[in-house]
Design an enzyme around this catalytic site. Structure first.
Site, short mmCIF file in Angstrom:
data_model
loop_
_atom_site.label_atom_id
_atom_site.label_comp_id
_atom_site.label_asym_id
_atom_site.label_seq_id
_atom_site.Cartn_x
_atom_site.Cartn_y
_atom_site.Cartn_z
N GLU A 110 33.00 -20.60 25.50
CA GLU A 110 33.01 -21.83 24.69
C GLU A 110 31.61 -22.28 24.30
O GLU A 110 31.44 -23.03 23.34
CB GLU A 110 33.76 -22.94 25.45
CG GLU A 110 32.99 -23.67 26.53
CD GLU A 110 32.83 -22.90 27.83
OE1 GLU A 110 32.18 -23.42 28.77
OE2 GLU A 110 33.39 -21.78 27.93
N HIS A 127 30.91 -18.11 30.01
CA HIS A 127 31.39 -19.30 29.29
C HIS A 127 31.44 -19.03 27.78
O HIS A 127 30.50 -19.36 27.05
CB HIS A 127 30.45 -20.48 29.56
CG HIS A 127 30.72 -21.20 30.84
ND1 HIS A 127 31.63 -22.23 30.93
CD2 HIS A 127 30.20 -21.03 32.09
CE1 HIS A 127 31.65 -22.68 32.18
NE2 HIS A 127 30.80 -21.96 32.90
N CYS A 136 34.86 -18.99 34.25
CA CYS A 136 33.86 -19.25 35.28
C CYS A 136 34.49 -19.66 36.62
O CYS A 136 35.09 -18.82 37.28
CB CYS A 136 32.83 -20.27 34.80
SG CYS A 136 31.30 -20.24 35.78
#
Length: 262
Positions: free
Chosen positions: A234, A232, A124
């Site tokens: 994660e 993202h 990001c």
């Protein structure tokens, strides 16, 4: 496949920065547990980088680690990639609460990553500052500069897939994802504009917004491994194996690099 080793590779994470009183009475660094959890699951050992711009300290942090993770956060200072933004556009930019010191810290970090040749994963904001650090530019506010683009600021669904990205056949990301398409989340309002010279676009959304960067073949000797993504992963690892696979591949690269340096 998770990385297996006697000593987990140490991963230096560049954290976010919070203003005084936001979390503590003092200024503080901030780091989502999601990054750490994904790295630990992949077999890495996360370590947050201190909030310093001192090259000596940053250089030593990079020396001691096997890989570097550039994380998300506030906007990159526009003066680093544009001579001057129109006032209405500048008002849409929210730089880091430390007045852009995080930008300077991460520019030094990127320089040290390339000098010491360590694997890097950028996510990001990290994707954007990596491009800027290598000489590229950004769209400061997608709705103003690409008005026909998708709504990329879907913070209401930050942990859900909201659109697909097309992956370049044969790219690192396509090999990790196992195909030429990947569903992603989207919580950004800025994007890569002019791509830095060493980098190649390997993922794009349907509106042309750049979602992934890797080293060009000619630049591949610069680093053992580099992957930069606008989304993202994660936040998606618990439900979508392709996103955990990004961290798994990163840790395997860090393990190979650490072994060579022994």
């Amino acid at each position: 496949m998770r990385a297996k080793m006697m000593r987990p590779p140490l991963i230096l994470i560049s954290p976010d920065f919070e203003a005084k009183g936001r979390e503590h009475a003092d200024e503080s660094i901030s780091l989502s547990n999601r990054y750490q959890e994904a790295l630990l699951l992949a077999g890495g050992l996360p370590m947050a980088m201190p909030a310093t711009t001192a090259r000596g300290a940053i250089s030593e942090c990079v020396r001691r680690c096997e890989g570097v993770l550039l994380t998300g956060g506030d906007d990159v200072e526009p003066r680093l990639y544009a001579d001057k933004l129109p006032r209405p556009l500048r008002r849409e930019v929210a730089i880091t609460p430390d007045g852009g010191q995080r930008d300077l810290r991460e520019l030094v970090l990127i320089d040290e990553v390339f000098r010491q040749r360590k694997p890097v994963l950028a996510i990001c904001r990290g994707h954007q500052v990596l491009n800027v650090g290598l000489g590229g530019t950004l769209f400061a506010h997608i709705p103003f500069q690409k008005p026909r683009a998708l709504n990329h600021r879907r913070s209401d669904r930050r942990s859900e897939i909201v659109h697909e990205v097309r992956l370049t056949l044969g790219s690192l990301l396509s090999k990790i994802a196992g195909g030429q398409s990947l569903g992603v989340n989207s919580t950004h309002h800025q994007a890569v504009a002019r791509v830095a010279a060493p980098l190649a676009v390997t993922a794009v959304s349907s509106d042309g917004v750049i979602e992934g960067l890797e080293l060009k073949p000619a630049a591949a000797p610069l680093l053992p491994w580099l992957l930069s993504v606008q989304f993202h992963p994660e936040r998606l690892v618990d439900r979508y194996p392709a996103h955990q696979a990004i961290f798994d591949a990163f840790i395997r690269a860090c393990l190979r690099t650490g072994t060579k340096q022994l």
